[in-house]
Design a protein around this motif. Sequence first.
Motif, PDB file in Angstrom:
ATOM      1  N   ALA A  84       0.827  -1.204   0.000  1.00  0.00           N
ATOM      2  CA  ALA A  84       0.000   0.000   0.000  1.00  0.00           C
ATOM      3  C   ALA A  84       0.864   1.257   0.000  1.00  0.00           C
ATOM      4  CB  ALA A  84      -0.925  -0.018   1.210  1.00  0.00           C
ATOM      5  N   VAL A  85       1.921   1.273   0.825  1.00  0.00           N
ATOM      6  CA  VAL A  85       2.771   2.471   0.880  1.00  0.00           C
ATOM      7  C   VAL A  85       3.466   2.683  -0.460  1.00  0.00           C
ATOM      8  CG1 VAL A  85       4.695   3.578   2.059  1.00  0.00           C
ATOM      9  CG2 VAL A  85       3.085   2.213   3.360  1.00  0.00           C
ATOM     10  N   ILE A  86       3.920   1.586  -1.074  1.00  0.00           N
ATOM     11  CA  ILE A  86       4.562   1.707  -2.391  1.00  0.00           C
ATOM     12  C   ILE A  86       3.576   2.290  -3.402  1.00  0.00           C
ATOM     13  CG2 ILE A  86       5.460   0.370  -4.326  1.00  0.00           C
ATOM     14  CD1 ILE A  86       6.603  -1.584  -2.177  1.00  0.00           C
ATOM     15  N   MET A  87       2.338   1.793  -3.361  1.00  0.00           N
ATOM     16  CA  MET A  87       1.344   2.284  -4.318  1.00  0.00           C
ATOM     17  C   MET A  87       1.025   3.754  -4.075  1.00  0.00           C
ATOM     18  SD  MET A  87      -1.044  -1.057  -4.534  1.00  0.00           S
ATOM     19  CE  MET A  87      -0.448  -2.494  -5.412  1.00  0.00           C
ATOM     20  N   ILE A  88       0.965   4.148  -2.789  1.00  0.00           N
ATOM     21  CA  ILE A  88       0.712   5.558  -2.488  1.00  0.00           C
ATOM     22  C   ILE A  88       1.848   6.411  -3.052  1.00  0.00           C
ATOM     23  CG2 ILE A  88       0.624   7.232  -0.602  1.00  0.00           C
ATOM     24  CD1 ILE A  88      -0.992   5.079   0.945  1.00  0.00           C
ATOM     25  N   ALA A  89       3.087   5.921  -2.942  1.00  0.00           N
ATOM     26  CA  ALA A  89       4.212   6.667  -3.520  1.00  0.00           C
ATOM     27  C   ALA A  89       4.034   6.812  -5.022  1.00  0.00           C
ATOM     28  CB  ALA A  89       5.526   5.957  -3.201  1.00  0.00           C
ATOM     29  N   GLY A  90       3.600   5.727  -5.670  1.00  0.00           N
ATOM     30  CA  GLY A  90       3.378   5.781  -7.115  1.00  0.00           C
ATOM     31  C   GLY A  90       2.279   6.776  -7.467  1.00  0.00           C
ATOM     32  N   ILE A  91       1.190   6.754  -6.674  1.00  0.00           N
ATOM     33  CA  ILE A  91       0.065   7.655  -6.944  1.00  0.00           C
ATOM     34  C   ILE A  91       0.506   9.105  -6.771  1.00  0.00           C
ATOM     35  CG2 ILE A  91      -2.220   8.371  -6.126  1.00  0.00           C
ATOM     36  CD1 ILE A  91      -2.643   5.406  -5.298  1.00  0.00           C
ATOM     37  N   GLY A 135       1.088   4.306 -10.311  1.00  0.00           N
ATOM     38  CA  GLY A 135       1.464   5.604 -10.855  1.00  0.00           C
ATOM     39  C   GLY A 135       0.803   5.866 -12.201  1.00  0.00           C
ATOM     40  N   PHE A 136       0.835   4.869 -13.071  1.00  0.00           N
ATOM     41  CA  PHE A 136       0.236   5.046 -14.390  1.00  0.00           C
ATOM     42  C   PHE A 136      -1.249   5.353 -14.291  1.00  0.00           C
ATOM     43  CE2 PHE A 136       3.772   2.775 -16.695  1.00  0.00           C
ATOM     44  CZ  PHE A 136       4.053   3.855 -17.512  1.00  0.00           C
ATOM     45  N   LEU A 137      -1.934   4.609 -13.421  1.00  0.00           N
ATOM     46  CA  LEU A 137      -3.396   4.725 -13.393  1.00  0.00           C
ATOM     47  C   LEU A 137      -3.863   5.973 -12.645  1.00  0.00           C
ATOM     48  CD1 LEU A 137      -4.400   1.012 -12.866  1.00  0.00           C
ATOM     49  CD2 LEU A 137      -4.477   2.364 -14.944  1.00  0.00           C
ATOM     50  N   PHE A 138      -3.162   6.355 -11.570  1.00  0.00           N
ATOM     51  CA  PHE A 138      -3.697   7.438 -10.731  1.00  0.00           C
ATOM     52  C   PHE A 138      -2.987   8.774 -10.972  1.00  0.00           C
ATOM     53  CE2 PHE A 138      -5.064   3.677  -8.465  1.00  0.00           C
ATOM     54  CZ  PHE A 138      -6.373   4.006  -8.136  1.00  0.00           C
ATOM     55  N   ALA A 139      -1.640   8.736 -11.167  1.00  0.00           N
ATOM     56  CA  ALA A 139      -0.930  10.010 -11.297  1.00  0.00           C
ATOM     57  C   ALA A 139      -1.322  10.720 -12.581  1.00  0.00           C
ATOM     58  CB  ALA A 139       0.574   9.775 -11.251  1.00  0.00           C
ATOM     59  N   LYS A 140      -1.682   9.935 -13.608  1.00  0.00           N
ATOM     60  CA  LYS A 140      -2.094  10.554 -14.871  1.00  0.00           C
ATOM     61  C   LYS A 140      -3.605  10.741 -14.925  1.00  0.00           C
ATOM     62  CE  LYS A 140       2.087   9.932 -16.735  1.00  0.00           C
ATOM     63  NZ  LYS A 140       3.085   9.136 -17.373  1.00  0.00           N
ATOM     64  N   ASN A 141      -4.266  10.558 -13.765  1.00  0.00           N
ATOM     65  CA  ASN A 141      -5.712  10.801 -13.643  1.00  0.00           C
ATOM     66  C   ASN A 141      -6.568   9.905 -14.518  1.00  0.00           C
ATOM     67  OD1 ASN A 141      -5.528  12.753 -11.668  1.00  0.00           O
ATOM     68  ND2 ASN A 141      -5.120  14.359 -13.173  1.00  0.00           N
ATOM     69  N   PRO A 178      -9.878   8.016 -10.634  1.00  0.00           N
ATOM     70  CA  PRO A 178      -9.988   9.037  -9.588  1.00  0.00           C
ATOM     71  C   PRO A 178      -9.333   8.569  -8.301  1.00  0.00           C
ATOM     72  CG  PRO A 178     -12.064   7.874  -9.857  1.00  0.00           C
ATOM     73  CD  PRO A 178     -11.165   7.360 -10.932  1.00  0.00           C
ATOM     74  N   ARG A 179      -8.777   9.537  -7.534  1.00  0.00           N
ATOM     75  CA  ARG A 179      -8.100   9.176  -6.279  1.00  0.00           C
ATOM     76  C   ARG A 179      -9.096   9.054  -5.153  1.00  0.00           C
ATOM     77  NH1 ARG A 179      -2.689  12.859  -5.879  1.00  0.00           N
ATOM     78  NH2 ARG A 179      -1.834  12.389  -7.932  1.00  0.00           N
ATOM     79  N   LYS A 180     -10.097   8.196  -5.343  1.00  0.00           N
ATOM     80  CA  LYS A 180     -11.075   8.003  -4.272  1.00  0.00           C
ATOM     81  C   LYS A 180     -10.676   6.769  -3.477  1.00  0.00           C
ATOM     82  CE  LYS A 180     -15.029  10.136  -6.469  1.00  0.00           C
ATOM     83  NZ  LYS A 180     -15.837   9.868  -7.635  1.00  0.00           N
ATOM     84  N   PRO A 181     -10.916   6.787  -2.158  1.00  0.00           N
ATOM     85  CA  PRO A 181     -10.500   5.651  -1.330  1.00  0.00           C
ATOM     86  C   PRO A 181     -11.008   4.314  -1.865  1.00  0.00           C
ATOM     87  CG  PRO A 181     -11.233   7.457   0.054  1.00  0.00           C
ATOM     88  CD  PRO A 181     -11.482   7.885  -1.363  1.00  0.00           C
ATOM     89  N   VAL A 182     -12.281   4.256  -2.264  1.00  0.00           N
ATOM     90  CA  VAL A 182     -12.830   2.980  -2.712  1.00  0.00           C
ATOM     91  C   VAL A 182     -12.111   2.501  -3.966  1.00  0.00           C
ATOM     92  CG1 VAL A 182     -14.919   1.787  -3.442  1.00  0.00           C
ATOM     93  CG2 VAL A 182     -15.062   3.597  -1.733  1.00  0.00           C
ATOM     94  N   VAL A 183     -11.875   3.429  -4.907  1.00  0.00           N
ATOM     95  CA  VAL A 183     -11.195   3.052  -6.150  1.00  0.00           C
ATOM     96  C   VAL A 183      -9.779   2.578  -5.859  1.00  0.00           C
ATOM     97  CG1 VAL A 183     -10.494   3.851  -8.428  1.00  0.00           C
ATOM     98  CG2 VAL A 183     -12.583   4.743  -7.387  1.00  0.00           C
ATOM     99  N   MET A 184      -9.097   3.320  -4.964  1.00  0.00           N
ATOM    100  CA  MET A 184      -7.723   2.936  -4.641  1.00  0.00           C
ATOM    101  C   MET A 184      -7.684   1.579  -3.940  1.00  0.00           C
ATOM    102  SD  MET A 184      -5.663   6.377  -3.609  1.00  0.00           S
ATOM    103  CE  MET A 184      -6.736   6.957  -2.327  1.00  0.00           C
TER     104      MET A 184
END
Lengths: 294, 237
Positions: free
Chosen positions: B87-94, B137-143, B146-152
């Motif tokens: 999860a922390v790695i993914m948050i860094a990517g996002i 990173g690909f999916l969230f940083a480039k929008n 959406p950065r919604k908790p449920v989606v993440m």
Amino acid sequence: MTSDAFSNRHPAVNFLFFLGAIGFAVLIQHPAYLIAGALGAAAYYLLLSGRKGWKRIGMLVPMFLLLTAVNPLFNTYGERVLFHVFGRPYTLEALLYGGAIAGVFVVMMLWFGCYNAVMTSDKFTSLFGNLIPALSLLLVMVLRMIPGFIRKAGQITLARRAIGLGAGEKNRDKIRHGMGVLSALTDWALEGSVVTGDSMRARGYGSGRRTSFQIYTMKRGDWCLLAVLMFLAAAVIAVSAMGATAAEFTPVLSIAPVSGIYALGFAAYCAYLLIPSVLHLKEELQWRRSRSKI
Amino acid sequence: MKKSHIATLIVFLAVIPATLVLGSRLPGRAYYVTSTLVIVELLIPFFLAFEGRRPQARELVLLAVMCALAVAGRVAIPVPGFKAIFAVIMIAGIAFGPESGFLVGAVSALASNFFYSQGPYTPWQMMAYGAGGMLAGFLFAKNLLPRKPVVMGLFGFLAVAFFVGPLLDTCSVFLVLSKISLKGAMAFYVSGFAVNVNQAIATAAVLLLLGKPLLEKLDRVKTKYGILAVEEGSGHP
């Protein structure tokens, strides 16, 4: 963190030894070489870790048996059928092949056990620091931060407990509480990171080529040891290219004999594997002898 | 063309094919060696790109903090089997994009193994963890998402259960099967699925509950200290 005659050598020598030992272990499935590998690795592992080492070796035995027994289920080649499982033949050849694969795995795990004791993170980063400067600096920072973060997490936990926010016994509570700790830890760490980053820039990070402090230098003994290792490895590779390490298990069992010039290659392999143990024992003996003289 | 791009091309067009050809010629069973060499070679372009970029001090420290948080998460949440590292790695990517996500994943795996144990799986872990961060990173940083908790949370579950976990299981397949077959490999994926789902649930839980607050904290640091503003300019201001 062990320090012995072998691990006190230059990290490059240590690293190349393990590269060779693990590389040979993975690529050679000849039973004689496997047994030699297992004994050599286990001997050095026990010298390094003492009584604790038996525990890990004891854990590897059931692993070995399981992997050996499982492999014939997926590999049905072979002539001598022992029995049938779900209508599929379970052959002796496949069982032996499974044993060889499981042996490779065990030898590898033992060598990695030694590697973890010998190749500490400071040796690793000093070895690769000049090759990948930014990345190894990143790794050094991470390795330094982790113990600090763990300490801080403990402090946060204590502080939360003091104000009545401690975790209960249930896993659910612990997870919820842990997330609070992680969140607070993130806050603290991020603020700190800005200070560290600014300080690094103020002191000139990135203003020129970065050099790294080298505590290890290749001494004559290191070069000699490296030469011996290279010579032995070359001998093993040479006889292996001639077919000395060939071992086919399925469909027909055919294993190269260990005789004539092939025996020389095997001897070279054994010598290679025993080098760290011999160095360790030699030093121990010297120490005992000089102590008894006092 | 940048140096790192040339290196990437060389790796993909020459080094990896050469490894595969050589690996198939080796006698006996060279699956593990060949596949692991390919994994290591795949890591090289990412690392070279990072070296070539000459990262600024603040960026370097920020990435280091994310890696250390990912590893220390195991201690912060003392529940056996509950790993916050993905999860922390993914948050860094996002928060920082695919390239940083990959780096945080790969370095976290390597660093964590210094504390636990390096093993034949180390390169595979670096690759799998890194790929997880990169995907986020690909999916969230480039929008794209959406950065919604449920989606993440949902993303975290699916990514660990069906991508990162199976990638790690592939290492075991190459390591311990005498003959690679679809049936044998499936047995590993199926038996590993329970563990993967367990970790996927942990990842989803952390992303669901902690994803948004952590991202807000990272954004806050960015605006408070203008980290991105510095990073965007080349060289020293």
